[in-house]
Write an enzyme that holds these catalytic residues in place. Structure first.
Site, short mmCIF file in Angstrom:
data_model
loop_
_atom_site.label_atom_id
_atom_site.label_comp_id
_atom_site.label_asym_id
_atom_site.label_seq_id
_atom_site.Cartn_x
_atom_site.Cartn_y
_atom_site.Cartn_z
N TYR A 89 42.30 40.13 69.25
CA TYR A 89 42.34 39.20 70.37
C TYR A 89 43.51 39.54 71.28
O TYR A 89 44.38 40.34 70.95
CB TYR A 89 42.44 37.77 69.88
CG TYR A 89 43.80 37.35 69.37
CD1 TYR A 89 44.65 36.58 70.16
CD2 TYR A 89 44.25 37.75 68.12
CE1 TYR A 89 45.91 36.20 69.70
CE2 TYR A 89 45.50 37.38 67.66
CZ TYR A 89 46.32 36.60 68.45
OH TYR A 89 47.57 36.25 68.01
N ARG A 91 27.40 40.25 54.49
CA ARG A 91 28.78 40.20 54.02
C ARG A 91 29.04 41.29 53.00
O ARG A 91 28.65 41.19 51.83
CB ARG A 91 29.10 38.83 53.43
CG ARG A 91 30.61 38.67 53.19
CD ARG A 91 30.95 37.36 52.50
NE ARG A 91 32.39 37.21 52.39
CZ ARG A 91 33.16 37.84 51.50
NH1 ARG A 91 32.60 38.68 50.63
NH2 ARG A 91 34.47 37.65 51.48
N LYS A 118 47.13 42.97 66.99
CA LYS A 118 46.83 41.57 67.31
C LYS A 118 45.44 41.24 66.77
O LYS A 118 44.44 41.25 67.48
CB LYS A 118 46.92 41.35 68.82
CG LYS A 118 47.35 39.94 69.21
CD LYS A 118 47.81 39.91 70.65
CE LYS A 118 48.10 38.50 71.16
NZ LYS A 118 49.23 37.87 70.49
N GLU A 164 60.50 38.23 63.39
CA GLU A 164 60.07 37.48 64.57
C GLU A 164 59.72 36.06 64.18
O GLU A 164 60.08 35.60 63.09
CB GLU A 164 58.89 38.19 65.24
CG GLU A 164 57.68 38.39 64.32
CD GLU A 164 56.56 39.17 64.97
OE1 GLU A 164 56.58 39.35 66.21
OE2 GLU A 164 55.64 39.62 64.25
N LEU A 208 54.99 42.02 66.40
CA LEU A 208 54.09 42.20 67.52
C LEU A 208 54.88 42.74 68.71
O LEU A 208 55.98 42.27 68.99
CB LEU A 208 53.45 40.86 67.91
CG LEU A 208 52.44 40.95 69.05
CD1 LEU A 208 51.20 41.72 68.61
CD2 LEU A 208 52.06 39.56 69.54
#
Length: 277
Positions: free
Chosen positions: A30, A97, A143, A175, A199
């Site tokens: 994302y 799955r 991300k 972070e 990140l």
């Protein structure tokens, strides 16, 4: 309106399959863009990060970046968004799955906008934080949708009466739950290097550039949990938090428990950078 695959549709017409790998594996990526005055902020940096995340988890983006940019601009215009965020998510798509990638994956893209005001009060007053062990995997630079550790850490901080968590790995500060962390020591700026453990924040990059323009000495160098006690100032950076001061860590005030002068300088430079000063 939402962007779903190749169409703009109302939210209620978005129909993601229960077999989508993003649902049962978190198998997706994302990106969150900030919008100021109807325009995407630092769009190129976000696109580069999206492309890197996609390449490293081996998901093919269904659009070129040029096509995606045109779609996101259209989405902003359709929703009359002036200030807020654009969220985009791409999963590997639907399949039975099973852990291995499907042989012919069909990635699913979804994007939507959210109106969001700048967090003026928190940026003015500051927030509190607590420290905790960083128990995430070792590819925090990607991300991805696997955010349960972030969710749990954020809730634990709230349960402890704080606004956010500051993570450390074996005593080395990394972070926060959804933002990067920086501190001022001896009048110089310190933050963890942009490697696989954090990140690579777009706002982080902007702030470091602004700091250097202000002639601040910048250290992208690991520092230890004990060094928080030496902090003259501390703050977090991120798409939705901009530059937000941290005025207390583990119930110990930073300086006098007030945002510091260098933080204020950086906030002013950031406001100017986004055209609001």
């Amino acid at each position: 309106m939402y962007l779903y695959q190749h169409q703009f549709v109302p939210k209620e017409e978005v129909a993601i399959s229960p077999d989508d790998r993003g649902y049962y594996f978190g198998d997706g990526i994302y990106e969150v863009f900030r919008v100021y005055n109807g325009e995407l902020f630092e769009a190129e940096g976000h696109y580069r990060r999206l492309e890197k995340s996609a390449a490293d988890v081996r998901i093919c983006l269904p659009y070129s970046i040029k096509e995606l940019h045109e779609k996101l601009i259209e989405l902003i215009q359709l929703n009359h968004l002036q200030e807020g965020t654009v969220y985009i998510q791409v999963t590997r798509g639907s399949a039975l799955r099973s852990h291995p990638f499907p042989s012919q994956p069909e990635p699913v893209l979804m994007a939507f906008t959210t109106e969001m005001q700048r967090p003026i009060h928190k940026m003015d007053q500051g927030i509190t934080a607590v420290t905790a062990d960083d128990i995430r995997w070792l590819r925090c630079d990607l991300k991805t949708l696997n955010l349960l550790p972030n969710v749990m850490a954020k809730q634990d901080a709230l349960d402890r009466g704080a606004d956010d968590v500051i993570w450390h790995r074996n005593g080395t500060i990394t972070e926060c739950s959804a933002s990067n962390f920086m501190l001022i020591k001896n009048g110089e700026l310190w933050t963890h290097p942009a490697n696989n453990l954090i990140l690579h924040g777009i706002t982080r990059d902007v702030v470091l550039k602004l700091a250097r323009q202000l002639q601040l000495e910048v250290h992208e160098t690991p520092f230890l949990l004990d060094e928080l006690k030496l902090a003259e100032e501390a703050f977090i950076t991120g798409t939705t938090v901009e530059i937000t001061p941290v005025i207390s860590i583990d119930n110990v005030p930073i300086a006098q428990g007030l945002p510091g002068p260098i933080t204020r300088q950086l906030q002013q430079a950031f406001r100017k950078h986004i055209g609001l000063a």
